[in-house]
Design a protein around this motif. Structure first.
Motif, mmCIF file in Angstrom:
data_model
loop_
_atom_site.group_PDB
_atom_site.id
_atom_site.type_symbol
_atom_site.label_atom_id
_atom_site.label_comp_id
_atom_site.label_asym_id
_atom_site.label_seq_id
_atom_site.Cartn_x
_atom_site.Cartn_y
_atom_site.Cartn_z
ATOM 1 N N CYS A 1 -36.510 13.677 -12.284
ATOM 2 C CA CYS A 1 -36.144 14.945 -12.922
ATOM 3 C C CYS A 1 -36.962 15.138 -14.195
ATOM 4 O O CYS A 1 -37.006 14.246 -15.047
ATOM 5 C CB CYS A 1 -34.659 14.958 -13.257
ATOM 6 N N GLY B 1 -35.289 12.362 -16.466
ATOM 7 C CA GLY B 1 -35.695 11.252 -15.622
ATOM 8 C C GLY B 1 -34.696 10.739 -14.603
ATOM 9 O O GLY B 1 -34.899 9.672 -14.040
ATOM 10 N N CYS B 2 -33.607 11.459 -14.334
ATOM 11 C CA CYS B 2 -32.721 11.003 -13.266
ATOM 12 C C CYS B 2 -33.380 11.253 -11.907
ATOM 13 O O CYS B 2 -34.400 11.925 -11.827
ATOM 14 C CB CYS B 2 -31.389 11.744 -13.328
ATOM 15 N N CYS C 1 -30.085 17.950 -9.672
ATOM 16 C CA CYS C 1 -30.101 16.710 -10.432
ATOM 17 C C CYS C 1 -28.660 16.295 -10.698
ATOM 18 O O CYS C 1 -27.860 17.101 -11.170
ATOM 19 C CB CYS C 1 -30.849 16.884 -11.731
ATOM 20 N N CYS D 1 -27.527 14.530 -12.954
ATOM 21 C CA CYS D 1 -27.188 14.246 -14.354
ATOM 22 C C CYS D 1 -26.719 15.476 -15.120
ATOM 23 O O CYS D 1 -25.537 15.664 -15.317
ATOM 24 C CB CYS D 1 -28.352 13.556 -15.043
ATOM 25 N N HIS D 2 -27.656 16.334 -15.555
ATOM 26 C CA HIS D 2 -27.220 17.458 -16.392
ATOM 27 C C HIS D 2 -27.313 18.797 -15.673
ATOM 28 O O HIS D 2 -27.543 19.827 -16.290
ATOM 29 C CB HIS D 2 -28.026 17.493 -17.693
ATOM 30 N N SER E 1 -29.469 20.251 -13.604
ATOM 31 C CA SER E 1 -30.650 21.071 -13.340
ATOM 32 C C SER E 1 -30.721 21.325 -11.842
ATOM 33 O O SER E 1 -30.394 20.449 -11.048
ATOM 34 C CB SER E 1 -31.920 20.353 -13.782
HETATM 35 S S1 FES Z 1 -32.094 14.388 -16.002
HETATM 36 FE FE1 FES Z 1 -32.015 15.933 -14.516
HETATM 37 S S2 FES Z 1 -30.852 17.410 -15.511
HETATM 38 FE FE2 FES Z 1 -31.031 15.927 -17.012
#
Ligand code: FES
Lengths: 182, 734
Positions: A111, A115-116, A129, A131-132, A134
């Motif tokens: 990402c 970086g996920c 993603c 994580c946050h 996206s």
């Molecule tokens: S790491 Fe992908 S949205 Fe934050």
């Protein structure tokens, strides 16, 4: 008897200055040598530059779905980790053969936000993603509103015979331009 | 005794030192609100003591970090408790820090002359958070790895120096040995050293200023010993009890039906070894950093400045505000402002933490039914504006309602995904631990190769990517009334239980021409279909059963070892039936019988065995299989590495290591929706396959786990993949 009671004369003044200056110089030297040696080695990662990435074979063309769905593949490449040289999975990419195309598009699974590992969500036909939050379209474009500052990173990709080769690179995350990690 | 103390005292002044330490005057008497500092010191000493012993066992490198932590947790007596205390005390420290900060601010204990000490406290807080952050990575498991990736990537957004900073912290451009060595040096050396340094200053200044008490004191003065010490000790005891209870993982008792026995199942978690190529959607920071994690989501559409704001600017401003508190607090209004601000900050942190937790877990509390109505609509319309307008005839109210429902549904699905990943991560962790505890142990290349060479782990993933577009893999009873859609739609046979007696009984029945087997293939019209339908149905069922047993015995399935041994006689009779040239050997080769049939119909010699299956997957067009009648099955020897094909074959055959006592086999079902996110890690071929039957010494094998598979390696019929393995990138599996 106390030291204050002595009136310092000119000579001892000069001697005092000389002593102080020498102490500072020697003391400074004592501190600088180990610190400098330590610092030089500590900063070593800044001197090392990663060499240019090479194309590695990731899969064969006929392993890709023909309906334009992206598919995830691990990238197995030669890797130097300090004292180890090995050939192992270093990351993953999504390959997608747009309908009718003869060459796949390649997106890094990392990402660009932080970086996920981006997942492909079949039902919505989007990259998401975990994580946050996206979200990206199948071609990697940002679906607003996403916190990611740029689309998913496309990677150079070529077809040799039936083999699909990818130039696997890592980019700095969190910026709107794509800069290869050094 | 007294003489000795006198002697010591005359040299060191120890008496007055102790006296000073213990009999410090506490104006207004001892109070519970003074205990936080002491509990923090206690927590820190616990960390030092447990940390030093952990250090004696820990080895920071990518091939040994997970492995040494595994060893602490599972192989040393009480290692689980040691790790557990270290892990949960770290969390307790963060909570205590927050309480201590609150107490200091509310009491106004940051005001003159204590400003410097307040600042020292804030520095100590940063150090403790740094310790937590660095400690999280050290086990080098998936959880720590992915969380640290995010944390260190955020460093790179610092303007100007970001990339260099990141590189210095990570020890290079990539995560590896030097990330661990650097983090470990920080965690066990630099940060604790700094902490001790600042702690000494903090305590010294605290002693200099004395306790900050309320004016006028309500009660009579006391001294530190014994009143306050008692209160402090009780508070520390409470902290310790909480930590010990946390070590028993009470939150999991409900789901797992009570507390597991004291042992490695308890204490701190250890997820699967770090793997950059293995999707880990359960990545989350430790709970006390969740608020920062959640905060980053607020900068949607903010681009790189958004991230800079969320990760660097706002946190720095907050820190700056905290540092300014003593200056603001000079005015009475300023003090109120400080208290208010702190409460807002802590409230915000609490809100973000709960919000993050809720966002991830809401699916566990919601029911799928709530979304049944909206689901088909969302799938149809999605966020396509045109379609939405058309569907609702431009009715703004309805569209607005749809949008809200869609968002709710998407949040629900996301949470569902998250919970599923957590479950998957737990399974992978358990598998890694099972393999690491196997008699073969962990190879020097590290535990990651155990998972990469484990058919039970890799099989479903590879199957999902490469086989599931045609084949199904569903456990289905032959007399089931209806078939799952995955089987109905599959264009090739269902491979669950391939070559087992149950599977073959279905094959040699009317199901042959159904979707469970060859119904959706060209073979439904083939000669074999005719034979099964016309001839075999006339056979005595007992004879068909013998053929099934004999053919299934060829596969030497690990799951059927016992049955094969028990039914030796029937199997012999079945073999005779197969070898009869009026029956199977009319078209098939079977051992020496029907030699001339090679190429006409699949060779039944060693049917379903490891070598047979590897050969079939590698090249179904080979003489031994379907040279002329292959229906669309690709030769995977050209696409996949030999290693990947072995993984698939072993998985289909149920051939993998299982710890003794564990229930064997088919529990590992392939989920069709895995297809969307197959993570396929393919190991370098030269790495020892520890979980693999071939590489394990036969005598160390638990009796019920693996067959001594003695397939000759060269019985593999295809040449394609052997050739392939010479080529440069062969092990880059497709
Ligand atoms: S790491 Fe992908 S949205 Fe934050």
């Amino acid at each position: 008897m106390s030291y204050e009671s002595q009136t310092p004369d000119q000579t001892s003044d000069r001697r005092g200055f000389f002593a102080a200056a020498s102490a500072i110089v020697i003391g400074g030297f004592l501190a600088i040598v180990p610190t400098a040696a330590a610092l030089a080695v500590f900063l070593n990662p800044l001197r090392k530059r990663a060499g240019e990435a090479k194309f590695v074979r990731v899969t064969t063309l006929d392993a890709l779905p023909t309906d334009g769905t992206p598919r995830e593949f691990p990238v197995i490449a030669n890797r130097v980790d300090a004292w180890n040289r090995s050939r192992e999975p270093v990351g993953a990419v999504y390959l997608r053969l747009p309908q009718g195309a003869d060459k796949p598009d390649c997106l890094s699974a990392t990402c660009p936000h932080a970086g996920c590992f981006v997942a492909f969500d079949g039902p919505s036909d989007e990259f998401k993603c975990p994580c946050h939050n996206s979200a990206f379209a199948v071609d990697g474009a940002i679906i607003p509103p996403s916190p990611s500052p740029r689309p998913m990173d496309s990677l150079a990709c070529k077809v040799e015979g039936n083999d699909v080769l990818v130039k696997f690179e890592d980019f700095y995350t969190g910026r709107s331009d794509k800069v290869v990690k050094q | 005794m007294n003489a000795l103390v006198n002697w010591l005292d005359s040299r060191t002044g120890i008496r007055s030192l102790i006296h000073e330490a213990l009999y410090e005057r506490i104006p207004g008497g001892s109070r519970w609100r003074y205990v936080w500092g002491s509990t923090l010191v206690f927590a820190f000493f616990t960390q030092v003591i447990t940390g030093i012993v952990l250090w004696m066992y820990y080895s920071p490198s990518t091939q040994t970090a997970w492995e040494s932590v595994y060893y602490i947790q599972h192989e040393t007596a009480g290692g689980w408790l040691l790790r557990g205390v270290h892990h949960f005390m770290a969390q307790a420290m963060v909570v205590l820090l927050a309480l201590h900060l609150m107490q200091v601010v509310i009491d106004g204990a940051y005001r003159a002359p204590r400003e410097v000490n307040f600042w020292l406290g804030l520095i100590l807080m940063q150090i403790v958070l740094g310790l937590s952050l660095t400690g999280y990575l050290l086990p080098w498991d998936q959880k720590g790895y992915w969380a640290t990736r995010v944390a260190t990537n955020l460093l790179s957004v610092v303007p100007g120096v970001g990339p260099s900073l990141q590189s210095l912290v990570v020890g290079g451009a990539e995560y590896g040995h030097h990330t661990l060595t650097r983090f470990f040096a920080l965690h066990a050396g630099v940060l604790p050293g700094a902490l001790i340094f600042f702690l000494v200053l903090h305590v010294a200044l605290f002693r200099r200023h004395g306790i900050c008490y309320r004016l006028p004191p309500k009660f009579a003065d006391t001294s530190f010993w014994p009143d306050q010490v008692l209160k402090d000790a009780v508070a520390c005891l409470a902290v310790l009890i909480v930590v010990l209870v946390m070590c028993l993982r009470p939150a999991e008792w409900f789901s797992s039906g009570g507390m597991p026995p004291l042992g490695p199942e308890l204490g701190a978690e250890l997820s699967a070894p770090a793997d950059p190529a293995n999707q880990y959607s359960a990545a989350r920071p430790e709970w006390y950093f969740l608020f920062l994690f959640q905060f980053l989501k607020f900068f949607e559409g903010g681009g790189e400045y958004g991230e800079l704001m969320g990760a660097v600017v706002v946190p720095s401003l907050v820190m700056l505000l905290l540092f300014l508190m003593p200056i603001l607090g000079r005015w009475n209004l300023g003090h109120r402002f400080n208290i208010g601000m702190l409460m807002i900050l802590l409230g915000g942190v609490l809100y973000l933490t709960v919000d993050a937790y809720y966002e991830d877990h809401q699916a566990a509390w919601a029911s799928a039914e709530d979304y049944e109505e909206i689901k088909p609509l969302v799938e149809e319309l999605g966020s396509d504006e045109e379609k939405i307008q058309a569907h609702f005839d431009g009715d703004a109210g309805k569209i607005e309602q749809y949008r809200r429902q869609r968002e709710a549904y998407q949040r629900y699905r996301k949470s569902q995904e998250y919970l599923r990943s957590v479950e998957k991560a737990e399974q992978e962790a358990q598998r890694a631990i099972d393999l690491a505890s196997a008699p073969a142990g962990i190879p020097t290349s590290g535990a990651i190769t155990l998972l990469r060479n484990d058919p039970k782990t890799q099989g479903p993933k590879l199957f999902g990517t490469h086989c599931a577009s045609c084949h199904s893999y569903e456990e289905v009873a032959l007399d089931a009334e209806s078939l799952p859609p995955a089987v109905e739609d599959a264009t090739a046979p269902n491979l669950h239980g391939f070559a087992s007696r149950a599977w073959l009984s279905g094959l040699l029945s009317e199901h042959f021409t159904g979707p469970l087997y060859f119904g959706n293939t060209a073979h439904a019209e083939g000669e074999m279909a005719g034979f099964v339908v016309d001839t075999l149905s006339e056979w005595k069922p007992a004879d068909v059963e013998k053929v099934v047993m004999a053919l299934s015995a060829e596969a030497q399935l690990p799951t059927q070892q016992q049955a094969d041994a028990d039914d030796a006689e029937q199997i012999e009779a079945g073999r005779a039936l197969i070898a009869n040239e009026e029956n199977c050997a009319m078209c098939h080769k079977f051992g020496d019988a029907g030699d001339y049939n090679l190429g006409v119909a699949p060779d039944l010699t060693g049917y379903g065995s490891r070598a047979w299956l590897i050969g079939m997957i590698s090249n179904p067009n080979h003489q031994r299989f379907y040279p002329d009648t292959n229906d669309r099955m690709p030769a995977f020897g050209e696409r996949l590495s030999p290693h990947a094909i072995e993984m698939i074959a072993d998985w289909l055959r149920g051939e993998w290591y299982e710890p003794s006592g564990a229930e064997r086999a088919d529990t590992d079902t392939f989920e069709a929706d895995d297809e969307a996110s197959p993570a396929e890690a393919d190991a370098a071929e030269d790495s020892p396959a520890a979980g693999d039957a071939d590489s394990e010494p036969a005598d160390s094998e638990p009796a019920d786990s693996e067959p001594a598979d003695s397939e000759p390696a060269d019985s593999e019929p295809t040449g394609a993949d052997a050739e392939d393995s010479e080529s440069e990138d062969s092990d880059a599996s497709s």
